[in-house]
Write a protein that holds these residues in place. Sequence first.
Motif, PDB file in Angstrom:
ATOM      1  N   GLY A 157      -5.868  33.620  25.981  1.00  0.00           N
ATOM      2  CA  GLY A 157      -7.174  33.170  25.509  1.00  0.00           C
ATOM      3  C   GLY A 157      -7.064  32.547  24.126  1.00  0.00           C
ATOM      4  O   GLY A 157      -7.686  31.529  23.838  1.00  0.00           O
ATOM      5  N   GLY A 158      -6.244  33.148  23.268  1.00  0.00           N
ATOM      6  CA  GLY A 158      -6.006  32.583  21.936  1.00  0.00           C
ATOM      7  C   GLY A 158      -5.301  31.239  22.007  1.00  0.00           C
ATOM      8  O   GLY A 158      -5.658  30.302  21.284  1.00  0.00           O
ATOM      9  N   ILE A 159      -4.308  31.138  22.874  1.00  0.00           N
ATOM     10  CA  ILE A 159      -3.604  29.866  23.064  1.00  0.00           C
ATOM     11  C   ILE A 159      -4.581  28.808  23.562  1.00  0.00           C
ATOM     12  O   ILE A 159      -4.567  27.663  23.097  1.00  0.00           O
ATOM     13  N   LEU A 160      -5.432  29.186  24.479  1.00  0.00           N
ATOM     14  CA  LEU A 160      -6.444  28.274  25.004  1.00  0.00           C
ATOM     15  C   LEU A 160      -7.378  27.806  23.886  1.00  0.00           C
ATOM     16  O   LEU A 160      -7.666  26.612  23.771  1.00  0.00           O
ATOM     17  N   MET A 161      -7.799  28.725  23.039  1.00  0.00           N
ATOM     18  CA  MET A 161      -8.711  28.368  21.968  1.00  0.00           C
ATOM     19  C   MET A 161      -8.039  27.429  20.955  1.00  0.00           C
ATOM     20  O   MET A 161      -8.627  26.425  20.559  1.00  0.00           O
ATOM     21  N   VAL A 162      -6.811  27.730  20.556  1.00  0.00           N
ATOM     22  CA  VAL A 162      -6.098  26.877  19.602  1.00  0.00           C
ATOM     23  C   VAL A 162      -5.867  25.491  20.202  1.00  0.00           C
ATOM     24  O   VAL A 162      -6.057  24.470  19.534  1.00  0.00           O
ATOM     25  N   SER A 163      -5.481  25.437  21.469  1.00  0.00           N
ATOM     26  CA  SER A 163      -5.243  24.151  22.133  1.00  0.00           C
ATOM     27  C   SER A 163      -6.515  23.321  22.217  1.00  0.00           C
ATOM     28  O   SER A 163      -6.461  22.100  22.153  1.00  0.00           O
ATOM     29  N   THR A 164      -7.640  23.979  22.358  1.00  0.00           N
ATOM     30  CA  THR A 164      -8.915  23.275  22.428  1.00  0.00           C
ATOM     31  C   THR A 164      -9.320  22.730  21.063  1.00  0.00           C
ATOM     32  O   THR A 164      -9.771  21.590  20.949  1.00  0.00           O
ATOM     33  N   VAL A 165      -9.149  23.515  20.027  1.00  0.00           N
ATOM     34  CA  VAL A 165      -9.684  23.191  18.710  1.00  0.00           C
ATOM     35  C   VAL A 165      -8.747  22.323  17.870  1.00  0.00           C
ATOM     36  O   VAL A 165      -9.214  21.520  17.055  1.00  0.00           O
ATOM     37  N   LEU A 166      -7.433  22.417  18.052  1.00  0.00           N
ATOM     38  CA  LEU A 166      -6.472  21.772  17.153  1.00  0.00           C
ATOM     39  C   LEU A 166      -6.715  20.278  16.911  1.00  0.00           C
ATOM     40  O   LEU A 166      -6.801  19.860  15.755  1.00  0.00           O
ATOM     41  N   PRO A 167      -6.849  19.426  17.948  1.00  0.00           N
ATOM     42  CA  PRO A 167      -7.063  18.006  17.657  1.00  0.00           C
ATOM     43  C   PRO A 167      -8.351  17.737  16.879  1.00  0.00           C
ATOM     44  O   PRO A 167      -8.384  16.877  15.993  1.00  0.00           O
ATOM     45  N   TYR A 168      -9.387  18.498  17.180  1.00  0.00           N
ATOM     46  CA  TYR A 168     -10.668  18.289  16.519  1.00  0.00           C
ATOM     47  C   TYR A 168     -10.661  18.857  15.101  1.00  0.00           C
ATOM     48  O   TYR A 168     -11.332  18.329  14.215  1.00  0.00           O
ATOM     49  N   ALA A 169      -9.893  19.908  14.869  1.00  0.00           N
ATOM     50  CA  ALA A 169      -9.731  20.419  13.507  1.00  0.00           C
ATOM     51  C   ALA A 169      -8.995  19.386  12.659  1.00  0.00           C
ATOM     52  O   ALA A 169      -9.339  19.177  11.489  1.00  0.00           O
ATOM     53  N   TYR A 170      -7.990  18.725  13.252  1.00  0.00           N
ATOM     54  CA  TYR A 170      -7.301  17.653  12.526  1.00  0.00           C
ATOM     55  C   TYR A 170      -8.290  16.538  12.174  1.00  0.00           C
ATOM     56  O   TYR A 170      -8.297  16.040  11.049  1.00  0.00           O
ATOM     57  N   ALA A 171      -9.116  16.144  13.157  1.00  0.00           N
ATOM     58  CA  ALA A 171     -10.088  15.076  12.912  1.00  0.00           C
ATOM     59  C   ALA A 171     -11.052  15.477  11.797  1.00  0.00           C
ATOM     60  O   ALA A 171     -11.388  14.658  10.938  1.00  0.00           O
ATOM     61  N   ALA A 172     -11.466  16.728  11.779  1.00  0.00           N
ATOM     62  CA  ALA A 172     -12.369  17.204  10.731  1.00  0.00           C
ATOM     63  C   ALA A 172     -11.671  17.168   9.373  1.00  0.00           C
ATOM     64  O   ALA A 172     -12.262  16.752   8.375  1.00  0.00           O
ATOM     65  N   TRP A 173     -10.408  17.596   9.335  1.00  0.00           N
ATOM     66  CA  TRP A 173      -9.666  17.590   8.075  1.00  0.00           C
ATOM     67  C   TRP A 173      -9.394  16.162   7.602  1.00  0.00           C
ATOM     68  O   TRP A 173      -9.600  15.847   6.434  1.00  0.00           O
ATOM     69  N   ALA A 174      -8.930  15.303   8.509  1.00  0.00           N
ATOM     70  CA  ALA A 174      -8.570  13.931   8.131  1.00  0.00           C
ATOM     71  C   ALA A 174      -9.788  13.122   7.722  1.00  0.00           C
ATOM     72  O   ALA A 174      -9.714  12.298   6.822  1.00  0.00           O
ATOM     73  N   GLY A 175     -10.889  13.343   8.378  1.00  0.00           N
ATOM     74  CA  GLY A 175     -12.101  12.585   8.067  1.00  0.00           C
ATOM     75  C   GLY A 175     -13.068  13.352   7.201  1.00  0.00           C
ATOM     76  O   GLY A 175     -14.274  13.126   7.273  1.00  0.00           O
ATOM     77  N   LYS A 176     -12.544  14.259   6.374  1.00  0.00           N
ATOM     78  CA  LYS A 176     -13.412  15.162   5.604  1.00  0.00           C
ATOM     79  C   LYS A 176     -14.405  14.447   4.697  1.00  0.00           C
ATOM     80  O   LYS A 176     -15.472  14.965   4.439  1.00  0.00           O
ATOM     81  N   GLU A 177     -14.052  13.235   4.248  1.00  0.00           N
ATOM     82  CA  GLU A 177     -15.006  12.502   3.416  1.00  0.00           C
ATOM     83  C   GLU A 177     -16.244  12.118   4.221  1.00  0.00           C
ATOM     84  O   GLU A 177     -17.344  12.070   3.693  1.00  0.00           O
ATOM     85  N   ALA A 178     -16.057  11.824   5.498  1.00  0.00           N
ATOM     86  CA  ALA A 178     -17.174  11.424   6.347  1.00  0.00           C
ATOM     87  C   ALA A 178     -17.759  12.609   7.121  1.00  0.00           C
ATOM     88  O   ALA A 178     -18.728  12.461   7.843  1.00  0.00           O
ATOM     89  N   PHE A 179     -17.148  13.786   6.968  1.00  0.00           N
ATOM     90  CA  PHE A 179     -17.561  14.972   7.713  1.00  0.00           C
ATOM     91  C   PHE A 179     -18.619  15.705   6.899  1.00  0.00           C
ATOM     92  O   PHE A 179     -18.326  16.299   5.866  1.00  0.00           O
ATOM     93  N   THR A 180     -19.846  15.693   7.363  1.00  0.00           N
ATOM     94  CA  THR A 180     -20.954  16.312   6.635  1.00  0.00           C
ATOM     95  C   THR A 180     -20.981  17.821   6.870  1.00  0.00           C
ATOM     96  O   THR A 180     -20.272  18.348   7.737  1.00  0.00           O
ATOM     97  N   CYS A 181     -21.825  18.493   6.133  1.00  0.00           N
ATOM     98  CA  CYS A 181     -21.998  19.940   6.320  1.00  0.00           C
ATOM     99  C   CYS A 181     -22.493  20.248   7.731  1.00  0.00           C
ATOM    100  O   CYS A 181     -22.107  21.254   8.319  1.00  0.00           O
ATOM    101  N   LYS A 182     -23.333  19.375   8.266  1.00  0.00           N
ATOM    102  CA  LYS A 182     -23.821  19.573   9.639  1.00  0.00           C
ATOM    103  C   LYS A 182     -22.669  19.517  10.635  1.00  0.00           C
ATOM    104  O   LYS A 182     -22.611  20.298  11.581  1.00  0.00           O
ATOM    105  N   ALA A 183     -21.743  18.592  10.433  1.00  0.00           N
ATOM    106  CA  ALA A 183     -20.592  18.484  11.338  1.00  0.00           C
ATOM    107  C   ALA A 183     -19.725  19.736  11.247  1.00  0.00           C
ATOM    108  O   ALA A 183     -19.244  20.236  12.263  1.00  0.00           O
ATOM    109  N   TRP A 184     -19.500  20.261  10.029  1.00  0.00           N
ATOM    110  CA  TRP A 184     -18.740  21.498   9.876  1.00  0.00           C
ATOM    111  C   TRP A 184     -19.459  22.662  10.560  1.00  0.00           C
ATOM    112  O   TRP A 184     -18.821  23.515  11.179  1.00  0.00           O
ATOM    113  N   ALA A 185     -20.774  22.686  10.449  1.00  0.00           N
ATOM    114  CA  ALA A 185     -21.551  23.748  11.089  1.00  0.00           C
ATOM    115  C   ALA A 185     -21.406  23.679  12.611  1.00  0.00           C
ATOM    116  O   ALA A 185     -21.225  24.707  13.272  1.00  0.00           O
TER     117      ALA A 185
END
Length: 134
Positions: A78-106
């Motif tokens: 289940g943990g592997i599944l969760m990390v595999s699901t979130v990893l690409p989108y966490a990268y996108a959030a980190w890389a685009g942090k200037e354009a990532f608003t508080c609402k997007a983080w929420a």
Amino acid sequence: MPFTITVGHQIKAMIFLWVYDLIKFWLFSDLARAHSINPHMFLFLDMVTVPTYIMGLARFINSLTGKAQKLGEVLVWGGILMVSTVLPYAYAAWAGKEAFTCKAWAVLGLVFFFILANLVRTIQAELVKKRQTG
């Protein structure tokens, strides 16, 4: 007879998701660049996590519908599944942090929370069911 996700099902699902990833890349690479996200890195992370996502999902579903597995094994997959699901989108959030608003983080945080909460709820319901029948 309970449904079981076989290796054949897993391979077909991986191929489907890889094609889906390529289509996403083709359609949204300009949008990603506009938000300071490297679309090639996102594609790489998205494609690399497909096998662990599919294997984790198959193990998780099979543990709930087929032969019972140890709780620790279900939690690991289940943990592997969760990390595999979130990893690409966490990268996108980190890389685009200037354009990532508080609402997007929420929203990202809520998605992560609900995935985790659903995982715990499903495992708990299955354990209660097994105690009542066993």
